[in-house]
Design an enzyme around this catalytic site. Sequence first.
Site, mmCIF file in Angstrom:
data_model
loop_
_atom_site.group_PDB
_atom_site.id
_atom_site.type_symbol
_atom_site.label_atom_id
_atom_site.label_comp_id
_atom_site.label_asym_id
_atom_site.label_seq_id
_atom_site.Cartn_x
_atom_site.Cartn_y
_atom_site.Cartn_z
ATOM 1 N N GLY A 33 -8.296 1.949 1.217
ATOM 2 C CA GLY A 33 -8.456 0.558 0.827
ATOM 3 C C GLY A 33 -7.810 -0.438 1.767
ATOM 4 N N ILE A 34 -7.162 -1.435 1.191
ATOM 5 C CA ILE A 34 -6.551 -2.515 1.964
ATOM 6 C C ILE A 34 -5.464 -1.978 2.892
ATOM 7 C CG2 ILE A 34 -5.080 -4.565 1.763
ATOM 8 C CD1 ILE A 34 -6.673 -5.240 -0.799
ATOM 9 N N GLY A 35 -4.673 -1.017 2.423
ATOM 10 C CA GLY A 35 -3.624 -0.460 3.263
ATOM 11 C C GLY A 35 -4.182 0.195 4.507
ATOM 12 N N THR B 231 2.762 0.502 3.444
ATOM 13 C CA THR B 231 2.827 1.380 2.280
ATOM 14 C C THR B 231 1.478 1.376 1.577
ATOM 15 O OG1 THR B 231 3.634 -0.338 0.756
ATOM 16 C CG2 THR B 231 5.292 0.888 2.015
ATOM 17 N N GLY B 232 1.159 2.490 0.931
ATOM 18 C CA GLY B 232 -0.174 2.618 0.360
ATOM 19 C C GLY B 232 -1.222 2.580 1.454
ATOM 20 N N GLY B 233 -0.942 3.265 2.566
ATOM 21 C CA GLY B 233 -1.787 3.141 3.749
ATOM 22 C C GLY B 233 -2.909 4.141 3.853
ATOM 23 N N TYR C 142 0.624 -5.626 -15.400
ATOM 24 C CA TYR C 142 0.262 -5.666 -13.977
ATOM 25 C C TYR C 142 0.382 -7.086 -13.435
ATOM 26 C CZ TYR C 142 -2.617 -5.450 -9.764
ATOM 27 O OH TYR C 142 -3.069 -5.560 -8.475
ATOM 28 N N SER D 75 -1.351 -10.583 -6.070
ATOM 29 C CA SER D 75 -2.723 -10.471 -6.591
ATOM 30 C C SER D 75 -3.108 -11.759 -7.292
ATOM 31 C CB SER D 75 -2.810 -9.313 -7.598
ATOM 32 O OG SER D 75 -4.060 -9.296 -8.259
#
Length: 261
Positions: free
Chosen positions: A17-19, A12-14, A151, A138
């Site tokens: 960035g990191i995804g 997810t969030g692919g 957050y 995080s």
Amino acid sequence: MGQFEGRTAVVTGGGTGIGLATARRLAADGAHVFVTGRREAELDRAVETIGPERATAVVGDISEPADLDRLYDAVRARGRGLDVLFANAGTASFATLEEITEEHFDRIFGVNVRGTVFTVQKALPLLNDGASVILNSSVRADDGVAAFGAYAASKAAIRSFARTWANELKGRGVRVNAISPGTIDTPGLDAVVATQDVPDAADESAASGPSVTKAQFAANVPLGRIGRADEVADAVAFLASGRSGFILGVNLYVDGGENQL
């Protein structure tokens, strides 16, 4: 043959960035990766980068249950179950205790906590025996950076879920672990440098509080530099692989010592 040959993964969030780095890493080792996120153009570029034979894009917002259903319908249609789930998507923005609004709180917790819960819950029927689930927490969950209260609390919840779900799913041979990136060079960090704020995005692990330059971020890291998205991707791939077969419920810091020294 790569270590994930024949395996199916969801990131997810692919789109960036990191995804994106993780999706590329898993695909390079043989997995077919389903990437999801809210921005269709970014997902299309991700598939082009990874290769359409190794990646499938499904546009969606993890805070919307119907979008998660569409994602997992696509995975189900492939007919091979799910071996790796990287619950990476999240959002962040600055607000001190005095500034927090209901809208700010609901957005942060709606995506980071509620969205992650149902990302994993709706994957359960598809998870193959021996599957690996990695949650993106995080370092901000630990360090009390001003104006990052909601957050940080949402990421602390992610760390807690990793422990509980690891215990609940161990009987199926499903391993659940978390990673906690530090300051990582991603589009999210570029936004911080450019605007002194963090926009809603799929990958917000870079956010560490207001600053002006990447050099100032790097000064807070014992290794003397900010991290790369591919370095986090390597850590996720490790936790997803059989090489971490005796690792369960951990929180792996990928932070250059930022929260350790």
